[in-house]
Motif scaffolding. Sequence first.
Motif: not given
Length: 429
Positions: A49-63
Motif C-alpha cells: 500500500c506504499s503507492h498510496h503514501l505521499p512522495l517524501r521530498v527533501y527541498m534544499y534551502d537555497l538563498p
Amino acid sequence: MFGKVVTCFSVVLLLLVSSSILVGTLDVRSYYYSLPVFKSPLLVASAPCSHHLPLRVYMYDLPRRFNVGMFHRRNTSEAPVTVREFPPWPENSGLKKQHSVEYWMMGSLLHGDGGDAVRVSDPELAQVFFVPFFSSLSFNTHGHHMTDSASKVDRQLQIDLMGILRQSKYWQRFGGRDHVFPMTHPNAFRFLRDQVNESIQIVVDFGRYPKGVSNLNKDVVSPYVHVVDSYADDDPQDPYESRTKLLFFRGKTIRKDDGVVRVKLAKILAGYDDVHYERSVATGENINLSTKGMRSSKFCLHPAGDTPSSCRLFDAIVSHCVPVIVSDKIELPFENEIDYSQFSVFFSFKEALEPEYMINQLRKFPKKKWTEMWRQLKNISHHYEFQYPPKREDAVNMLWRQIKHKLPGIRRSVHRSQRLKIQDWWKKR
C-alpha cells in the motif's frame, strides 16, 4: 455436520494466525504503517500500500537569489524563503508565466498541502531531492536574448548551484539521480545542463534535447502553465451550437524548427469564413482576445512552435476548446493516466498541409462525438491548473505523482551503475 466443519476450520485458522503473530512470522503493522527509516530510502522496496503514501521530498534551502529573489532583485537577502514570506506570482508577467512550473512546485512543498508529496526536514527520510532553482525564470530575467551581458548572471547562478550540490553527500551518493530540477524553458540551465543529465528533469517536451540529456525513462513531461483564464462557467444548453467558429488560432507564425509549419498553415487555412487564423504577439490585450476566441470556437489549433509543444494546447484545454494537435513529435503530460484521444484530434504535418483535408475532417466531425470531448475537457481541466495554495489532483500534485512513478527506473539505474564495469556498454556495440 457442515456447521461443525466450519467451526473447526475457524478455530484452527484463529490459532494459526495467533501463533504467527506471537512468533513474529506475520507482522500486521507492516500493512498499515509507512516505510521504516533506512540510510537510502530510494533503494528500499515499497511496502504494501506504499503507492498510496505521499512522495517524501527533501527541498534544499537555497538563498533567495536562486528563486524568489528574482522577483525583487533589490532585496539582497540570502535567507531561504519561508512559507510566510512566499510571494505571489507577479501580475502582468506575460509569457514568463508559462514557464513558472518551478515556482508552483516550490510553493506546494512550502505550503505542505498533504497531497501527493510531503516535505521532509531530514534528508535521510527523502525519496527524492527537490532543487528550487528557478532556471527558466533565470533565463527569462538574466539573458533572454542570449547575447546580453546579463547572461553572465544566469551562468554564475548555475555555477554556484552546482558548487553547493557537489558538497552535498546526497548529491554525491547517486550522482544526482534522485534530484529533481524543473527546466520547462528549452534554454533553462543551458550553460551547465550536461552536469545534470542523470537527474530527474521536469520539461515540457524533448524538442531540443539529445537523448543523452532528457528521455521518458527518467524525466517528467509537464504542462505549460496556461496564460488565458480558465472557463469556470461553461455550461450552455447546447455547447456545440454556442461556439460559432469552427477553428481558432492566434499566435506567432514565425517559428524555428518544426514551427515553420505555422507559416504554411496560414496559407492553407486562408479564405475560410469559419476559421480564425491570426498572427499576434502575447500582450495583455491579445491574451484577452485569445480567451474570447477559444471560448467561442469548437476546435483550437495547436501547431508545433519552436519545440513540438506550446502553451496554446493548455490554453485550449482550460477553455474547453477541443485541441487540434499538429505535431509529429509531441510528448504529452500525464499520459500514463490521461488518454488525450478522448478529447483531442491529431493530424500529422503531411495531413494538415494537404489543402482542404483538415478542414473537411473537422466540418464533418460528429456533433455527438464533439460534445463528448467537450465534457471530457471539463472533467479533466483541473489537472492542468497551477495554483497556490495547491489543491488535490491539480497540476503540481499530478507532477509529484509522475515523479514517484520514475523511482523504480531510477532504482534500477543506481543498482546497475554500482556493478557495471563499462557503463551503457550496449550503445558501443
